[in-house]
Design a protein around this motif. Structure first.
Motif, PDB file in Angstrom:
ATOM      1  N   HIS A 272       0.763  -1.029   0.454  1.00 46.47           N
ATOM      2  CA  HIS A 272      -0.289   0.135   0.236  1.00 46.47           C
ATOM      3  C   HIS A 272       0.929   1.102   0.370  1.00 46.47           C
ATOM      4  O   HIS A 272       2.049   1.488   0.587  1.00 46.47           O
ATOM      5  N   ASP A 273       0.529   2.370  -0.994  1.00 46.41           N
ATOM      6  CA  ASP A 273       1.496   3.537  -0.775  1.00 46.41           C
ATOM      7  C   ASP A 273       0.966   3.748   1.355  1.00 46.41           C
ATOM      8  O   ASP A 273      -0.538   3.712   1.911  1.00 46.41           O
ATOM      9  N   GLU A 274       1.032   4.921   1.192  1.00 45.78           N
ATOM     10  CA  GLU A 274       1.447   5.726   2.077  1.00 45.78           C
ATOM     11  C   GLU A 274       0.656   5.936   3.013  1.00 45.78           C
ATOM     12  O   GLU A 274       0.250   6.220   4.105  1.00 45.78           O
ATOM     13  N   ARG A 275       0.062   6.559   2.024  1.00 48.85           N
ATOM     14  CA  ARG A 275      -2.255   6.844   2.351  1.00 48.85           C
ATOM     15  C   ARG A 275      -2.856   5.815   2.529  1.00 48.85           C
ATOM     16  O   ARG A 275      -4.311   6.069   2.624  1.00 48.85           O
ATOM     17  N   GLY A 276      -2.315   4.451   2.428  1.00 44.75           N
ATOM     18  CA  GLY A 276      -3.761   3.477   2.203  1.00 44.75           C
ATOM     19  C   GLY A 276      -4.397   3.981   0.943  1.00 44.75           C
ATOM     20  O   GLY A 276      -5.604   3.525   1.196  1.00 44.75           O
ATOM     21  N   GLU A 277      -3.802   4.533   0.246  1.00 48.41           N
ATOM     22  CA  GLU A 277      -4.986   4.693  -1.044  1.00 48.41           C
ATOM     23  C   GLU A 277      -5.444   3.861  -2.542  1.00 48.41           C
ATOM     24  O   GLU A 277      -5.701   3.634  -2.925  1.00 48.41           O
TER      25      GLU A 277
END
Ligand SMILES: Cc1cc2nc3c(=O)[nH]c(=O)nc-3n(C[C@H](O)[C@H](O)[C@H](O)COP(=O)(O)OP(=O)(O)OC[C@H]3O[C@@H](n4cnc5c(N)ncnc54)[C@H](O)[C@@H]3O)c2cc1C
Length: 620
Positions: free
Chosen positions: A380-385
């Protein structure tokens, strides 16, 4: 997020450049895989070692065996996908199908597949022999009891315009019996001291008492072994007479079938040697490592009088078979997902339709299928998006980003792909292991020797690799005609399960996989030639002359594990076992594939896909 100087130089700035490039230019600069799929790219026609080739698993083995870590490249020249699917087998393709149906036809989907062909185990083999084009299957064989499929799986087949009733016409069920051809057992001379080919009483439509007697008396066994075989085959006695059903079940689950026969039926080593590998293509291990409980489920000799209700089997003939097996399911899905990839619209015109591999990964289509591409890092990317999927194509790393990811690969690889996975879940995913097989497709110039021998299928208990060899299923459909006359070419299907006797089933699967991957094409060829000549030489077969081509569909990670073996927890089954904890959703990542259902069938793969997509779409 602060951007370091290095990021700026190698990431953002280059990313900006890349985005302004055409896909071809990006490929030329190494930012997108160039695929190298030339106009002649047509994997179904390739022979030799196929299935999992060395090239297909190189990146995955570097990751899982050598501990190599693949960091994500800094930039992705492609715009984000709605869904990235890892694995282009039936489960991955079905996931793309369900996602598109629920999320809309414009959904941008990328399917990454590590092999040079799509379909996973559902693999098509083609041959041309003496001017005759033939189709075979390289793995997933038949739609088994489709009337028992879930609404989602049968709904998918309907949506693909499969008319399952058609197989009652296409599959010629009398083809072999009308020619007097039956299943046989081949005893090779090096193992048994004398060559023999006899009727197989353990398979097919059953034999008369006289035929069983004649077959057993013709086996190269001592008279004592022959007598023991006849007694065992006939017995309806309860061999565990003084035990309750619960006690019997506990015992049968915790003893191998062969040990059960030795301890409770005084069975001889000679008889056990004949029975040993009768179920290898189903279990991937011999009966020394499979339980007597499994033997009971299949009503093997010695289990019939134990007092259990006969297994409720749905009455449906095993005929739902395309000439390329379940590759037709994969091909129908690709046809549905990717315009221009495969012509036609019916299940019949699918059979001879030639896939256009150049159309699979086209920027013009919202769904793209990228072959030769192994996912190696899913995070996942840092924002979880979004989820970044790093993959390796032709030795180079690339990055694709998706709002959702479905892992339709197989359970054991997932802990290596997903560093975020909780430890308990990783352990649950590692519990099972897939069952290794080689499914051989051999093209022969004629099947006269088979016809003359009277056998269409042979089980070989001796020291040969392919314990089961059979003439292909007699299916004619969509303009494809099964070989009608013994002087015409046809395809033999052969099963090899690499075993490591004396170990428990899961350890055997792991050891067998390593053994199989060490074997060269020549190791196989020598064995096949000796086997066919030894078996059919008396009927005029000469492998030098009559064997036209060999395709070895090597599946190091074959059937999903279904809790088969001795001494396993009785409560483990498709609906309860470590795979349930293993398949837990991880944010924007869901897990499909037949392992996640502990069910090694097409419908398991489809059901898993439906669950994974539903999880993802419920979350947004
Ligand atoms: C020899 C054989 C015979 C069978 N016969 C039948 C039958 O008759 N009937 C039946 O119903 N079922 C049969 N099966 C079971 C078969 O597994 C299922 O039918 C079905 O094809 C499984 O689909 P799947 O998508 O879950 O898995 P797979 O077919 O294994 O597809 C998963 C794909 O993901 C790929 N992958 C893995 N890791 C990565 C990665 N990191 N990056 C990219 N790609 C990756 C794999 O290489 C594979 O191609 C058979 C299986 C075998 C091996």
């Amino acid at each position: 997020m602060s951007i370091t100087r290095r990021d700026f130089v190698s990431g953002v700035a280059m990313g900006g450049t890349a985005l302004s490039l055409s896909p071809l230019e990006a490929a030329a600069k190494g930012l997108l895989p160039s695929h190298a799929l030339g106009p002649d790219y047509y994997p179904p026609a390739l022979t030799g070692i196929r299935g999992s080739t060395d090239a297909a698993f190189a990146a995955a083995h570097a990751l899982a065996r050598e501990g190599k870590r693949f960091a994500a490249p800094k930039q992705s020249p492609e715009s984000d996908y709605d869904l990235v699917v890892v694995g282009g087998g039936i489960s991955g393709l079905s996931a793309a199908y369900f996602f598109r149906r629920q999320h809309g036809p414009e959904s941008r989907i990328l399917i990454l597949e590590n092999h040079d062909d799509f379909g996973g185990h559902a693999r098509r083999n083609e041959f041309t022999v003496d001017g005759r084009a033939m189709i075979g299957y390289g793995g997933s064989q038949t739609l088994d009891t489709p009337s028992a499929y879930s609404p989602e799986a049968s709904g998918l087949l309907k949506a693909l315009r499969f008319n399952l009733d058609g197989f009652y016409e296409y599959f010629d069920r009398d083809f072999f019996s009308s020619r007097g051809m039956k299943p046989g057992i081949y005893f090779d001379e090096p193992t048994f001291g004398r060559r023999a080919l006899v009727d197989n009483m353990l398979e097919g439509d059953g034999l008369s008492e006289e035929a069983v007697l004649a077959a057993v008396r013709a086996m190269p066994l001592s008279e004592a072994d022959q007598n023991a075989f006849l007694t065992l085959f006939a017995t309806e006695d309860d061999l565990l007479a003084r035990q309750s059903l619960a006690e019997k079940e506990a015992l049968l689950r915790n003893i191998s079938y062969l040990d059960f026969l030795k301890q409770y039926a005084d069975m001889t080593d000679g008889v056990c040697a004949v029975l040993q590998d009768t179920f290898l293509p189903m279990l991937g291990v011999g009966w020394e490592a499979a339980s007597a409980w499994e033997a009971l489920e299949y009503e093997f000799p010695g289990t019939r009088g134990l007092g259990f209700e006969a297994k409720q089997v749905r009455e449906e003939p095993y005929i739902h078979h395309f000439p390329d097996g379940n590759a037709s399911v994969a091909r129908a899905l690709v046809r549905e997902l990717i315009p221009g990839a495969i012509p036609g619209s019916t299940m019949e015109d699918l059979v001879l339709a030639k896939a256009n591999y150049l159309a699979l990964d086209s920027e013009k289509n919202p769904v793209r299928l990228r072959l030769n591409s192994t996912a190696v890092n899913v995070t996942h990317d840092e924002r979880g998006e979004r989820v970044g999927v790093t993959y390796v194509n032709n030795g180079n790393r690339y990055l694709a980003r998706g709002r959702h990811v479905v892992l339709a690969c197989y359970n054991n690889i997932i802990p290596y792909l997903c560093p975020e996975i909780p430890r308990a879940q990783a352990d649950a995913l590692r519990y099972a292991t897939k069952i290794p097989f080689v499914l051989g497709s051999f093209a022969i110039r004629n099947w006269q020797a088979f016809a003359d021998s009277g056998y269409r299928m042979m089980y070989s208990p001796g020291d040969v690799m392919f314990k089961r060899l059979s003439l292909d299923f007699p299916v004619s459909m969509g303009g494809y005609e099964y070989s009608q006359s013994p002087d015409q070419p046809t395809v033999i299907t052969a099963w090899y399960s690499p075993t490591a006797r004396g170990l428990d089933s899961r350890t055997q699967y792991r050891a067998g996989r390593a053994k199989m991957l060490d074997m060269s094409y020549m190791d196989f060829e020598q064995d096949i030639v000796g086997h066919l000549n030894g078996m059919l030489d008396p009927y005029g077969f000469d492998a030098e002359r009559d064997l036209a081509a060999i395709t070895l569909n090597r599946w190091a990670h074959g059937y999903a594990y279904e809790f088969e073996g001795v001494g396993l927890p009785a409560q483990y089954n498709r609906f309860n076992g470590p795979h349930i904890a293993g398949r837990a959703q991880m944010g924007r990542i869901s897990i499909a594939n037949s392992d996640s259902e502990a069910y090694a069938y097409v419908d398991g793969a489809i059901d898993a896909a439906y669950r994974a997509v539903s999880e993802q779409l419920a979350a947004t």
